[in-house]
Write a protein that holds these residues in place. Structure first.
Motif, PDB file in Angstrom:
ATOM      1  N   TRP A 742      22.136  55.364  70.456  1.00 38.86           N
ATOM      2  CA  TRP A 742      23.161  55.473  69.425  1.00 38.86           C
ATOM      3  C   TRP A 742      22.595  54.979  68.103  1.00 38.86           C
ATOM      4  O   TRP A 742      21.797  54.023  68.068  1.00 38.86           O
ATOM      5  CB  TRP A 742      24.376  54.628  69.782  1.00 38.86           C
ATOM      6  CG  TRP A 742      25.256  54.356  68.581  1.00 38.86           C
ATOM      7  CD1 TRP A 742      26.161  55.192  68.025  1.00 38.86           C
ATOM      8  CD2 TRP A 742      25.268  53.162  67.779  1.00 38.86           C
ATOM      9  NE1 TRP A 742      26.746  54.623  66.925  1.00 38.86           N
ATOM     10  CE2 TRP A 742      26.223  53.365  66.757  1.00 38.86           C
ATOM     11  CE3 TRP A 742      24.578  51.964  67.821  1.00 38.86           C
ATOM     12  CZ2 TRP A 742      26.496  52.397  65.787  1.00 38.86           C
ATOM     13  CZ3 TRP A 742      24.835  50.989  66.866  1.00 38.86           C
ATOM     14  CH2 TRP A 742      25.779  51.208  65.860  1.00 38.86           C
ATOM     15  N   ALA A 743      23.004  55.626  67.030  1.00 35.74           N
ATOM     16  CA  ALA A 743      22.656  55.155  65.699  1.00 35.74           C
ATOM     17  C   ALA A 743      23.829  55.443  64.773  1.00 35.74           C
ATOM     18  O   ALA A 743      24.504  56.474  64.912  1.00 35.74           O
ATOM     19  CB  ALA A 743      21.391  55.840  65.181  1.00 35.74           C
ATOM     20  N   PRO A 744      24.103  54.534  63.823  1.00 39.30           N
ATOM     21  CA  PRO A 744      25.192  54.772  62.870  1.00 39.30           C
ATOM     22  C   PRO A 744      24.758  55.696  61.751  1.00 39.30           C
ATOM     23  O   PRO A 744      23.578  55.985  61.572  1.00 39.30           O
ATOM     24  CB  PRO A 744      25.475  53.361  62.340  1.00 39.30           C
ATOM     25  CG  PRO A 744      24.147  52.693  62.381  1.00 39.30           C
ATOM     26  CD  PRO A 744      23.441  53.241  63.600  1.00 39.30           C
ATOM     27  N   GLU A 750      28.736  48.026  58.136  1.00 45.76           N
ATOM     28  CA  GLU A 750      29.434  47.192  59.122  1.00 45.76           C
ATOM     29  C   GLU A 750      29.384  47.899  60.479  1.00 45.76           C
ATOM     30  O   GLU A 750      30.385  48.103  61.152  1.00 45.76           O
ATOM     31  CB  GLU A 750      30.879  46.938  58.690  1.00 45.76           C
ATOM     32  CG  GLU A 750      30.979  46.165  57.382  1.00 45.76           C
ATOM     33  CD  GLU A 750      32.412  45.875  56.995  1.00 45.76           C
ATOM     34  OE1 GLU A 750      33.320  46.367  57.703  1.00 45.76           O
ATOM     35  OE2 GLU A 750      32.635  45.162  56.002  1.00 45.76           O
ATOM     36  N   ALA A 751      28.192  48.258  60.870  1.00 43.12           N
ATOM     37  CA  ALA A 751      28.004  49.084  62.058  1.00 43.12           C
ATOM     38  C   ALA A 751      28.281  48.299  63.330  1.00 43.12           C
ATOM     39  O   ALA A 751      27.945  47.111  63.441  1.00 43.12           O
ATOM     40  CB  ALA A 751      26.585  49.633  62.089  1.00 43.12           C
ATOM     41  N   TRP A 752      28.893  48.978  64.287  1.00 49.00           N
ATOM     42  CA  TRP A 752      29.114  48.393  65.606  1.00 49.00           C
ATOM     43  C   TRP A 752      29.203  49.505  66.643  1.00 49.00           C
ATOM     44  O   TRP A 752      29.502  50.656  66.325  1.00 49.00           O
ATOM     45  CB  TRP A 752      30.376  47.523  65.645  1.00 49.00           C
ATOM     46  CG  TRP A 752      31.640  48.228  65.196  1.00 49.00           C
ATOM     47  CD1 TRP A 752      32.195  48.219  63.960  1.00 49.00           C
ATOM     48  CD2 TRP A 752      32.504  49.050  66.021  1.00 49.00           C
ATOM     49  NE1 TRP A 752      33.336  48.986  63.919  1.00 49.00           N
ATOM     50  CE2 TRP A 752      33.557  49.491  65.176  1.00 49.00           C
ATOM     51  CE3 TRP A 752      32.496  49.448  67.353  1.00 49.00           C
ATOM     52  CZ2 TRP A 752      34.576  50.307  65.634  1.00 49.00           C
ATOM     53  CZ3 TRP A 752      33.518  50.266  67.823  1.00 49.00           C
ATOM     54  CH2 TRP A 752      34.538  50.683  66.966  1.00 49.00           C
ATOM     55  N   VAL A 753      28.939  49.140  67.885  1.00 53.17           N
ATOM     56  CA  VAL A 753      29.089  50.046  69.014  1.00 53.17           C
ATOM     57  C   VAL A 753      29.693  49.254  70.163  1.00 53.17           C
ATOM     58  O   VAL A 753      29.362  48.074  70.350  1.00 53.17           O
ATOM     59  CB  VAL A 753      27.746  50.686  69.416  1.00 53.17           C
ATOM     60  CG1 VAL A 753      26.755  49.641  69.909  1.00 53.17           C
ATOM     61  CG2 VAL A 753      27.942  51.780  70.456  1.00 53.17           C
ATOM     62  N   ALA A 754      30.621  49.881  70.915  1.00 50.97           N
ATOM     63  CA  ALA A 754      31.368  49.165  71.950  1.00 50.97           C
ATOM     64  C   ALA A 754      31.462  49.995  73.214  1.00 50.97           C
ATOM     65  O   ALA A 754      31.443  51.228  73.179  1.00 50.97           O
ATOM     66  CB  ALA A 754      32.773  48.819  71.450  1.00 50.97           C
ATOM     67  N   ASP A 828      19.759  45.378  59.434  1.00 47.81           N
ATOM     68  CA  ASP A 828      19.369  46.790  59.393  1.00 47.81           C
ATOM     69  C   ASP A 828      19.625  47.412  60.749  1.00 47.81           C
ATOM     70  O   ASP A 828      18.788  47.322  61.649  1.00 47.81           O
ATOM     71  CB  ASP A 828      17.892  46.930  59.018  1.00 47.81           C
ATOM     72  CG  ASP A 828      17.460  48.398  59.024  1.00 47.81           C
ATOM     73  OD1 ASP A 828      18.347  49.277  59.048  1.00 47.81           O
ATOM     74  OD2 ASP A 828      16.238  48.656  59.012  1.00 47.81           O
ATOM     75  N   PRO A 829      20.777  48.027  60.944  1.00 51.90           N
ATOM     76  CA  PRO A 829      21.095  48.600  62.257  1.00 51.90           C
ATOM     77  C   PRO A 829      20.611  50.025  62.435  1.00 51.90           C
ATOM     78  O   PRO A 829      20.935  50.666  63.429  1.00 51.90           O
ATOM     79  CB  PRO A 829      22.620  48.562  62.256  1.00 51.90           C
ATOM     80  CG  PRO A 829      22.964  48.857  60.827  1.00 51.90           C
ATOM     81  CD  PRO A 829      21.879  48.210  59.982  1.00 51.90           C
ATOM     82  N   ALA A 830      19.864  50.531  61.470  1.00 48.52           N
ATOM     83  CA  ALA A 830      19.595  51.968  61.463  1.00 48.52           C
ATOM     84  C   ALA A 830      18.907  52.454  62.722  1.00 48.52           C
ATOM     85  O   ALA A 830      19.072  53.602  63.126  1.00 48.52           O
ATOM     86  CB  ALA A 830      18.759  52.322  60.230  1.00 48.52           C
ATOM     87  N   GLN A 831      18.117  51.572  63.367  1.00 46.24           N
ATOM     88  CA  GLN A 831      17.448  52.007  64.596  1.00 46.24           C
ATOM     89  C   GLN A 831      18.436  52.219  65.733  1.00 46.24           C
ATOM     90  O   GLN A 831      18.144  52.923  66.683  1.00 46.24           O
ATOM     91  CB  GLN A 831      16.399  50.971  65.012  1.00 46.24           C
ATOM     92  CG  GLN A 831      15.169  50.940  64.143  1.00 46.24           C
ATOM     93  CD  GLN A 831      14.080  50.098  64.779  1.00 46.24           C
ATOM     94  OE1 GLN A 831      14.107  49.859  65.986  1.00 46.24           O
ATOM     95  NE2 GLN A 831      13.129  49.663  63.982  1.00 46.24           N
TER      96      GLN A 831
END
Length: 842
Positions: A742-744, A750-754, A828-831
């Motif tokens: 997953w990537a935003p 304010e990226a998140w994954v649940a 940096d959540p891009a990955q």
């Protein structure tokens, strides 16, 4: 002529496997006296555990001289899950599969007078009998009605008619009736079939007469088509008009040898990939509920009246569609849907579930061991064929579903799952080309284009936009709460990317989507426990939660009643949905409701222990001649008083007046008188015990695991994210693949994954895998309701800057349903995230 008689009354039952129990002279005096429908787990109140193993039923069949010269059959509407039937000590048949009916010809094994019928039922998990897994409970028993049928040797076979209405969609409706004639004689016979079509008022509107038919021993199929019938009255949820096809078999001498009625309706429908669902030429967005079959106390062993009560509540709230989740339901289910005007998704038994339970049913949908595959696949196809045969004439049924979430399986067998689903779809199309074949819960495993219709559960509502195949959201919602609950809908994943506004209250109702089905209509038992099963709009005792009233107000513009207010109860109120029980054969029951009230008789929201006792007359509760409701503040089960109310279901196998008293310490009693109208009369003594203990021998108890036996949760469960980059949706965090992630979207600060674990889990560890090394700061949070979040692992401080590709985080143990990773704004959540999983236990 044909005669059909209930034999639900006067059985004896025992758990276990006593030797020689099939013999006529076996002494069963010490066994329980029970009526059907009956469950091994009686009484049952949403426990995660239940008896597993064999149980025996015995009763006497008394036949008159004339009956014993006819064909004598037993019609079982369901037995979970293997039934061995013995007549006068002789093994006559075995049926495997717990959710479909079967018929047995016992003509060669009976005689005039008393005959001994014995049935051994076994609910032991079997790798060659579907389903292998599921999230309800799998109690054994003769939990549906059983009928004794007698008829002549030339007759219409079991569910032996298929009625279709060709030409209806072109304005020239006719009726085509295919009738299967069974000749049990050893010599051929000449017959004529006369079929009359009766309208809803009972008037003959068409007829067809066959020529003389040569019927050799066995089954002969006769096809008849009427002339065009003008001015037919269409079946729909608003106008549930029902017709009858009356098939009369005449001998060569003109004598009537059999008469068989088939109820049907005139309607035509279509499912489209771009414009949704159409009924009788008009577009219709389907609004439905998922429905399990069990209820408080009686478990799966419910009466036909209870089935109708459930569907009446579905209809009363403004829904027009019901999914029979996740197995074929009682034939009364579709019969009442026909009468009430509810469209039905009828579902087969191919389904799996995620990990967590130590129950044998808490696993994958398909056998890993090759030795069991042929038997299992045969079981799937046999039960699908039985479901279609039993329900093929019901106008309410508009789709056959092969099962639910079959992608829950060992990854090694997923290709076999796809193959078998394809084969099941072909079976359904061959057996009934008038209805489409669906795959329910098709949001993982590339299952959604296998059938004619895709049913998407959970996050499938937002992951599959305009998928190019007819589709609907087959499950949404899943709000865990006890009654009274919240006056609000449980839209769940429907709202992802489509938040409602006053101007557009339902923005997810796209033109290409056929409808939506809430999970679920009623609380139910579950191997995952009481809390997991308490997701309904209505509680286990069929008292509505406030969410049910919300839907009724939204869909029917009926305001909710005044809610009971907190107060001091001084008395009890006792009422029933009816005061006359019309049948004493286990097909009818009453719902009895007890309410805490103040001095003025106003209901109050409070809790207290209450006891209902049948002081005189016939009848029983699931618990015996009395039922005890606990104080909700002191008990963790559903046999309690909540919000000032409790309810129980009363049935009787004898006629007479019953007096029921409600008592609670310090409160004024209440008394209710109900009448059972049908024979036989009550003789003044009841064999029902005051308190019926729960069946505990051989219980499938799921031990509470410790840290040394943690389960990995999250694989293929629903996911959500703040945003999704193209080609990198949130479902990639738990698809088991090391190459997807997953990537935003760019700019999501304010990226998140649940992950939604779909059950309450005590979390011990969270494992996170990133696509590569990098500098990240994030929080791991847990929630029970997706609203309030608690930090369970904090890697946000400057000193916690993470560069590791894999994070295995021990966390402060907490009970959660959702777990998410939330990146800090300066991270940096891009990955993105390759994998997110949770270790813990239910």
């Amino acid at each position: 002529m044909r005669l059909r008689t209930s034999i639900n009354r006067d059985w004896r039952f025992t758990l276990g496997d006593p030797p020689d129990a099939a013999r006529p002279h076996f002494d069963d005096a010490g066994w329980q006296q029970v009526g059907l429908p009956h469950s091994f787990s009686l009484p049952y109140f949403q426990e995660a555990s239940f008896h597993v193993g064999p149980g025996w039923y015995r009763r006497t069949l008394t036949l008159e001289e004339a009956q014993s010269t006819d064909v004598v059959r037993l019609d079982f509407e369901g037995a979970f899950q293997t039934a061995d039937v013995f007549v006068n000590g002789v093994a006559v048949a075995r049926h495997e599969g717990g959710y479909t009916g079967f018929v047995i010809d016992i003509s060669e094994h009976v005689h005039p007078g008393a005959n001994l019928l014995a049935v051994r039922v076994d609910n032991t998990w079997n790798p060659e009998i579907a389903p292998l897994a599921g999230e309800h409970v799998f109690s054994g028993g003769l939990y549906r009605d059983v009928w004794l049928e007698t008829m002549g040797t030339l007759h219409v076979d079991w569910h032996g008619t298929r009625v279709t209405t060709p030409g209806l969609d072109h304005g020239r409706p006719t009726v085509c009736v295919e009738t299967e004639l069974r000749n049990t004689e050893q010599v051929p016979a000449l017959l004529q079939v006369v079929t009359q079509i009766l309208d809803p008022d009972g008037r003959v509107v068409a007829s067809a007469e066959s020529d003389d038919i040569h019927c050799p021993p066995g089954v002969t199929t006769v096809r008849q088509t009427t002339e065009v019938i003008p001015d037919v009255r269409l079946w729909s949820p608003e106008t549930p008009n029902l017709y009858r096809a009356v098939s009369t078999l005449l001998s060569a001498q003109g004598a009537v040898v059999d008469r068989y009625e088939t109820r049907f309706g005139f309607r035509h429908f279509s499912w489209t990939a771009d414009q949704g669902f159409f009924l009788n030429g008009a577009h219709r967005y389907l609004r439905g509920v998922n429905v399990h079959q069990d209820q408080a106390g009686w478990g799966d062993a419910v009466t036909n009246r209870s089935i109708r009560r459930d569907l009446e509540m579905v209809k009363d709230a403004g829904f027009d569609f019901v999914r029979g989740s996740h197995y074929p339901h009682d034939p009364a289910f579709t019969a009442y849907a026909d009468e009430l005007g509810l469209l039905v998704w009828s579902e087969g038994v191919f389904w799996g579930t995620g990990p967590g339970s130590t129950s044998p049913w808490g696993g994958g949908s398909y056998p890993v061991d090759e030795r069991h595959r042929a038997g299992f696949e045969a079981s799937l196809k046999a039960q699908l064929a039985e479901m279609i045969r039993i329900n093929r004439n019901n106008p309410s049924v508009v789709v056959w579903s092969m099962g639910n979430e079959a992608f829950f399986c060992d990854p090694r067998v997923l290709p076999e799952v796809r193959r078998v689903l394809s084969e099941l779809v072909e079976v359904a199309r061959e057996l009934d080309p008038t209805r489409p074949a669906a795959v329910g819960g098709a949001q993982r495993g590339d299952l959604d284009h296998i059938g004619d219709i895709a049913g998407y559960n959970g996050d499938g509502a937002h992951l599959f936009r305009d998928p190019g195949v007819p589709n609907m959201v087959s499950e949404y919602g899943s709000v865990m709460e006890e009654r009274p609950g919240t006056f609000a809908p449980g839209w769940g994943d429907l709202t992802e990317g489509a938040e409602p506004t006053p101007e557009v209250p339902f923005p997810w109702r796209f033109p290409w989507r056929s409808g939506e089905v809430v999970w679920c209509g009623f609380d139910h038992g579950s191997i995952a426990g009481h809390r997991f099963g308490s997701m309904g709009l209505v509680d286990y005792a069929r008292l509505p939660k406030r969410a049910w009233y919300w839907y009724r107000q939204a869909y029917r513009e009926l305001p909710p009643p005044p809610w009971p207010v907190a107060g001091q109860p001084t008395r009890l109120l006792l009422e029933a949905d009816r005061t006359v029980l019309e049948r004493s054969d286990g097909t009818d029951d009453l719902q009895i409701v007890v309410t805490l009230a103040d001095e003025q008789g106003r209901p109050v929201s409070a809790t207290a222990p209450i006891v209902l006792t049948i002081e005189s007359g016939p009848g029983e509760f699931a618990t015996g001649r009395r039922i005890c409701f606990g104080d909700a503040d002191a008990a963790d089960n559903t046999c309690v008083v909540r919000d000032g109310r409790a309810a129980a279901f009363f049935r009787s196998y004898h006629a007479g007046a019953s007096h029921i008293r409600a008592t609670s310490p310090g409160l004024q009693d209440a008394v209710l008188r109900v009448i059972t109208a049908q024979e036989p009369p009550f003789m003044g003594f009841s064999a029902v015990p005051l308190d019926r203990p729960a069946s505990r021998n051989g219980l499938d108890r799921s031990p509470q695991p410790g840290p040394e036996s943690l389960t990995n949760f999250g694989r293929d469960n629903p996911t959500r994210a703040s945003s999704n980059a193209p080609e990198h949706p949130s479902l990639h965090v738990n698809d088991g693949s090391p190459t997807t992630y997953w990537a935003p979207l760019d700019g999501d600060n304010e990226a998140w994954v649940a992950i939604d674990l779909e059950r309450l889990v005590t979390v011990h560890h969270v494992q996170i895998t990133f696509p590569g090394e990098g500098r990240r700061r994030f929080l791991v949070e847990a929630s029970r309701d997706r609203a309030a979040w608690t930090v369970i692992a904090d890697l946000s401080a400057e000193g916690s800057l993470s560069t590791a590709r894999v994070q295995d985080l021990g966390v402060d143990k907490t009970v959660a349903r959702q777990v998410r990773v939330r990146f800090l704004a300066d991270s940096d959540p891009a990955q993105g995230v390759t994998a997110l999983s949770v270790l813990g236990h239910l």
